[in-house]
Structures are given as structure tokens and as C-alpha cells.
Scaffold this active site. Structure first.
Site, PDB file in Angstrom:
ATOM      1  N   ASP A 115     -68.931  35.210  12.434  1.00 46.55           N
ATOM      2  CA  ASP A 115     -69.834  36.111  11.725  1.00 46.55           C
ATOM      3  C   ASP A 115     -69.479  36.093  10.249  1.00 46.55           C
ATOM      4  OD1 ASP A 115     -71.920  37.852  11.426  1.00 46.55           O
ATOM      5  OD2 ASP A 115     -70.863  39.619  12.163  1.00 46.55           O
TER       6      ASP A 115
ATOM      7  N   ASP B  14     -74.409  36.163  16.120  1.00 49.25           N
ATOM      8  CA  ASP B  14     -75.561  37.058  16.086  1.00 49.25           C
ATOM      9  C   ASP B  14     -76.537  36.696  14.970  1.00 49.25           C
ATOM     10  OD1 ASP B  14     -74.826  38.598  13.593  1.00 49.25           O
ATOM     11  OD2 ASP B  14     -73.141  39.217  14.832  1.00 49.25           O
TER      12      ASP B  14
ATOM     13  N   ASP C   9     -67.139  40.149  13.736  1.00 48.19           N
ATOM     14  CA  ASP C   9     -67.661  41.061  12.722  1.00 48.19           C
ATOM     15  C   ASP C   9     -66.534  41.876  12.099  1.00 48.19           C
ATOM     16  OD1 ASP C   9     -70.128  42.676  11.611  1.00 48.19           O
ATOM     17  OD2 ASP C   9     -68.754  44.172  12.431  1.00 48.19           O
TER      18      ASP C   9
ATOM     19  N   HIS D  12     -67.999  71.182   9.321  1.00 49.19           N
ATOM     20  CA  HIS D  12     -68.661  71.554   8.061  1.00 49.19           C
ATOM     21  C   HIS D  12     -67.648  71.903   6.969  1.00 49.19           C
ATOM     22  CE1 HIS D  12     -67.601  75.773   8.674  1.00 49.19           C
ATOM     23  NE2 HIS D  12     -67.924  75.601   9.945  1.00 49.19           N
TER      24      HIS D  12
ATOM     25  N   GLU E 258     -71.905  76.864  16.896  1.00 45.11           N
ATOM     26  CA  GLU E 258     -70.602  77.462  17.175  1.00 45.11           C
ATOM     27  C   GLU E 258     -70.747  78.552  18.236  1.00 45.11           C
ATOM     28  OE1 GLU E 258     -67.601  77.476  17.783  1.00 45.11           O
ATOM     29  OE2 GLU E 258     -66.733  77.236  15.781  1.00 45.11           O
TER      30      GLU E 258
END
Length: 480
Positions: free
Chosen positions: A9, A75, A124, A284, A360
């Protein structure tokens, strides 16, 4: 006459841009890696890098056995069709490279086969390692490579098919049982008593790109103190049974069971499970409640990100953009997650999907309070909550048992919709810890030893047989 499989690749970050190639030579009978090649080639196009990878792979095969029959698997439809003689080579940059590749071995010894990208991960990964080295002004070094740990290509060549999973994806015990059954039916070898067994090592942390690394994080103490904007003291179980710590003599289960028993038809490796679905789990960024260590769940004020939280969201967005492996962004409906997800998605050029199941826990009357305040006002309810995952917070909150059922169902639904893809889930402390615990098949007390900082990254890969692989936990290197 020897037979080899060459998988190759190449890639370019910019097309044209900084480019590199990777190639691996495999034994088709055992799946063993016989040789690896990778190189950073400077600024080039994807096609040039792919041809360079082909050339390197064929040269490596010739060095091993000049008379070998070689199956080349790539690929790149362009390279496969051109080298097979079905497509004309028109581009002036391609013609000399194709001619060089054709001269390495006689045409009668080489055949070509196109494969999907998710079955070409080893090569890859090598190409990505070469490009990463070039970005740092270095060349790829075999001693620093982890691409050989991705045996997806080898397993695809050598191993048999696994039976259908008997449990939901991510349940480690069911996955380990399926693997053992597959190995038994394939006549796989097991190790002698007391021998070390090689576990199935994950392909990468985030899909096909480089492994996300960073300094290790110390285990969180098993103290009853809320961690950031939520508290996970006792996790919920898959059933309604309260947690019972195992005795020292107890036999390990789940992921430990898989590690202790998996042996492959090819030495040290299991059957090919295909490309996993990888969930990159992003907690977050900070809100005003986070530094104060207050309960902040689904039933409170739904705070926005603080200025520090917005800076954290921007930092994680840059880190994920540099890796380039996230294909979808899914978020909890709560504002702090939606704002974090939007910062990342805008940087990646992706849409955001809201998933109610990633919210949550609802902490009821405890929302907005510190642990000490809850202990003072609701001591009996708090103790019951700490003693059993079935107990809910005061005022009709959600128990950890209920949260696990919700999160497990959400996990299964998302795995069905995103098979073989890398998906960013922007969520909260409790969902992340529950997903990690279920993936490991770990005992409940494992949650006492997990630290999840604001804007931290974790990752879990889910395979078709039900096995799961925890690839990352609480990485915050992008914030430093």
C-alpha cells in the site's frame, strides 16, 4: 516451489503531499510475516506511493526466494488492473514504475488480486508509520514498528472462519468462547501447561492510522470521592445481582479468560474476524461544575462548556484531525457534549448525530451537589447507592444497573449501524467506564481504578465474534 503473499500500500497526505509506502511478505500457509518494507518518499501522489510499495514488496519476495510464486494483494484497483494488463497505463509517472515492478520477477510467477482497504491493514499501517516518520524528519525504522501486530492480513490468508457469536458484541466471555470453538474446529494448537500464551493484539488504537500514545496515567484510588462532574463508585452489572468481588482463588473471566486461552491455528493468532468497529470515546470538555467535583448528570442544569472546556474541545479536535481516522461523530444530547462534538466535527468536516442512549446518568436530587453535601443530606440513600448498583440516587435518579442496560443496548445498536468503521462517541464519565468494563469483562471493582479526565480519549474495538479490545484509556496528551 515457495509461495508468498505480498500485500502493499501507499499513501499521500495531500495527493500530492508527504507520502510513504508499506509492504509485507506473508507465508500463505501460516500467515507468518516473513518481511516488511516501508519508506517515506517525500512529496508524491497516492498512485506513485502505491507503485513504490508494490516494487518494495516484490523485491522483498525475490530476496527470500527468487523462484517463488507470488500473489500480490492491494486495495488499489488502478495498480492491480494495470499490472494485470487489463487497464492501459497512460500517466507518464506510472509507466516507469510499472515497468520496474514487472521486471523484478517473471510474469509467470506473479498474480494480482484486489482486496478492500480493511483487509490491507498491515501494509497500510506500515505506510502510515513511514509518513509519520517523515513528518518528524526521519525514516521508518523496523525496530520502532508496531504494524506487525496487525495480523488481519495474515489471518485472512491462513485462518478458518469463526462460528457465529453467541453473545452480544463487546461481551468478552462470549467472544472468547467463540474464538476457542473456532480454534478447536480448525485443529488449532494450544500451549502446554504453564506456557505463556500470546493474546490477540489490536490492529491499532484508532483504526488504520498511527497508534495514539501518551504517558501512562496512574490508577485512580478506590476512594469514595466524585471524579470530575460525575461519580462512579460502584458500576452496574449486566444482571440485577449486586457486585461480589472475586476471591483470590477464583478463576478469571472475560478478557482475562480470553488472554489465558486464545491460541491460533497459525502460531499465536486467532481466526480472521475482519475489520472491527472502533469506538473512540471522548469525554466532553470541562464545565463550571467540573473543577468543583459536583454531580452533573442528565437531570441537572445542563451546563455549557466553560472557556477551559472550549479550549479542550479545540485541542482534541486538532488531535483527531491529525490522525484522520474518525468517520462519524455521535454525541450525547446534553449541551456540554454537543458543544464538544461540534468543535470536533467542524474540524473534521463531518456531521453530528445525537444519540439519546449516550446521556449521563440522572443523579436525581443530588444534581449540582458535591459528594460531601450528598453525604450530609442523604446519608442512607448514598450508602445504599454505594452498596448496590440497583440503588438509584435520591429523588428518582437512574441506577447504574439501569444505565448499563441502556448503554449496552446503545452499544449494540451503534455496532450494527457502523460495522467496520471508526466512530467518535462524545459522552460522559459513566458511559465510557461502563463500555470499558463490559469490553474487558472486568470485575466491578475495576471501575475504581479508571481515571477519566475532561476531554480525555479512550478507545474500544469490537470484533464480529463478540470479542472486544480496549486500546486506549484516558489519554490527555493532546491537552499538554
Amino acid at each position: 516451489m515457495p509461495r508468498f503473499v505480498v500485500e502493499a500500500d501507499g499513501g499521500s497526505r495531500g495527493n500530492p503531499g508527504p507520502a510513504g509506502y508499506g509492504a509485507v511478505v506473508l507465508d500463505p500457509e501460516t500467515g507468518e510475516t516473513l518481511a516488511e518494507r516501508a519508506e517515506y518518499i517525500g512529496v508524491a501522489t497516492n498512485n506513485v506511493a502505491e507503485y513504490k510499495g508494490l516494487i518494495a514488496g516484490l523485491q522483498a519476495a525475490r530476496e527470500l526466494a527468487p523462484a517463488a510464486q507470488v500473489l500480490v494483494r492491494m486495495d488499489s484497483k488502478l495498480v492491480v488492473e494495470q499490472m494485470s494488463g487489463r487497464w492501459k497505463i497512460k500517466h507518464p509517472d506510472m509507466k516507469p514504475l510499472a515497468a520496474q515492478a514487472a521486471q523484478i520477477l517473471p510474469a509467470s510467477q506473479v498474480t494480482y488480486e484486489w482486496i478492500p482497504r480493511d483487509r490491507n491493514k498491515h501494509a497500510d499501517r506500515l505506510a502510515n508509520e513511514a509518513m509519520d516518520a517523515g513528518r518528524l524528519g526521519r525514516q521508518w525504522e523496523p525496530s520502532a514498528s508496531t504494524a506487525a501486530l496487525d495480523h488481519g492480513a495474515a489471518r485472512a490468508v491462513a485462518a478458518s472462519s469463526a462460528p457465529p457469536a453467541s453473545g452480544p458484541p463487546g461481551d468478552a466471555a462470549a467472544g472468547a468462547a467463540a474464538v476457542r470453538a473456532a480454534l478447536a474446529s480448525a485443529g488449532g494448537r494450544t500451549r502446554g501447561a504453564g506456557a505463556a500464551v500470546e493474546p490477540a493484539i489490536p490492529d491499532t488504537l484508532f483504526g488504520d492510522s498511527e497508534a495514539l500514545t501518551g504517558p501512562g496515567h496512574p490508577a485512580a484510588p478506590a476512594a469514595h470521592e466524585p471524579e470530575a462532574d460525575t461519580l462512579v463508585i460502584e458500576p452496574c452489572l449486566d444482571s440485577e445481582t449486586p457486585a461480589t468481588p472475586p476471591t483470590p482463588a477464583a478463576e478469571p473471566s472475560g478478557a482475562a479468560d480470553a488472554t489465558a486461552t486464545v491460541a491460533a491455528a497459525a502460531p499465536g493468532w486467532g481466526p480472521d474476524m475482519g475489520a472491527p468497529a472502533t469506538f473512540v470515546l471522548l469525554r466532553h470538555g470541562e464545565t463550571a461544575l467540573t473543577p468543583q467535583k459536583r454531580f452533573s448528570g442528565s437531570g441537572g442544569s445542563d451546563p455549557e462548556l466553560s472557556p477551559a472546556g472550549r479550549r479542550q474541545a479545540a485541542a482534541v479536535a486538532e488531535a483527531l484531525a491529525a490522525r484522520g481516522t474518525v468517520q462519524s461523530v455521535i454525541t450525547s444530547p446534553l449541551r456540554r457534549c454537543r458543544e464538544t462534538a461540534r468543535a470536533v466535527a467542524d474540524r473534521l468536516g463531518l456531521d453530528v448525530t445525537v444519540e439519546e442512549g449516550l446521556r449521563e446518568v440522572d443523579f436525581g436530587a443530588w444534581e449540582g451537589l458535591t459528594f460531601a453535601e450528598v453525604q450530609e443530606r442523604f446519608p442512607d440513600d448514598l450508602q445504599a447507592w454505594l452498596d448496590s448498583p440497583k440503588a438509584a440516587p435520591t429523588g428518582g435518579g437512574e441506577s447504574f444497573a439501569a444505565a448499563t442496560r441502556r448503554i449496552s443496548a446503545t452499544r449494540d445498536r451503534l455496532l450494527t449501524a457502523h460495522a467496520g468503521r471508526t466512530v467518535l462517541l462524545v459522552t460522559h464519565v459513566t458511559p465510557v467506564k461502563i463500555l470499558v468494563r463490559l469490553a474487558l469483562g472486568a470485575p466491578p471493582e475495576a471501575l475504581f481504578r479508571m481515571e477519566l479526565s475532561a476531554a480525555s480519549l479512550s478507545a474500544v474495538a469490537y470484533y464480529a465474534d463478540g470479542n472486544a479490545s480496549v486500546r486506549l484509556l484516558n489519554d490527555t496528551s493532546h491537552l499538554r
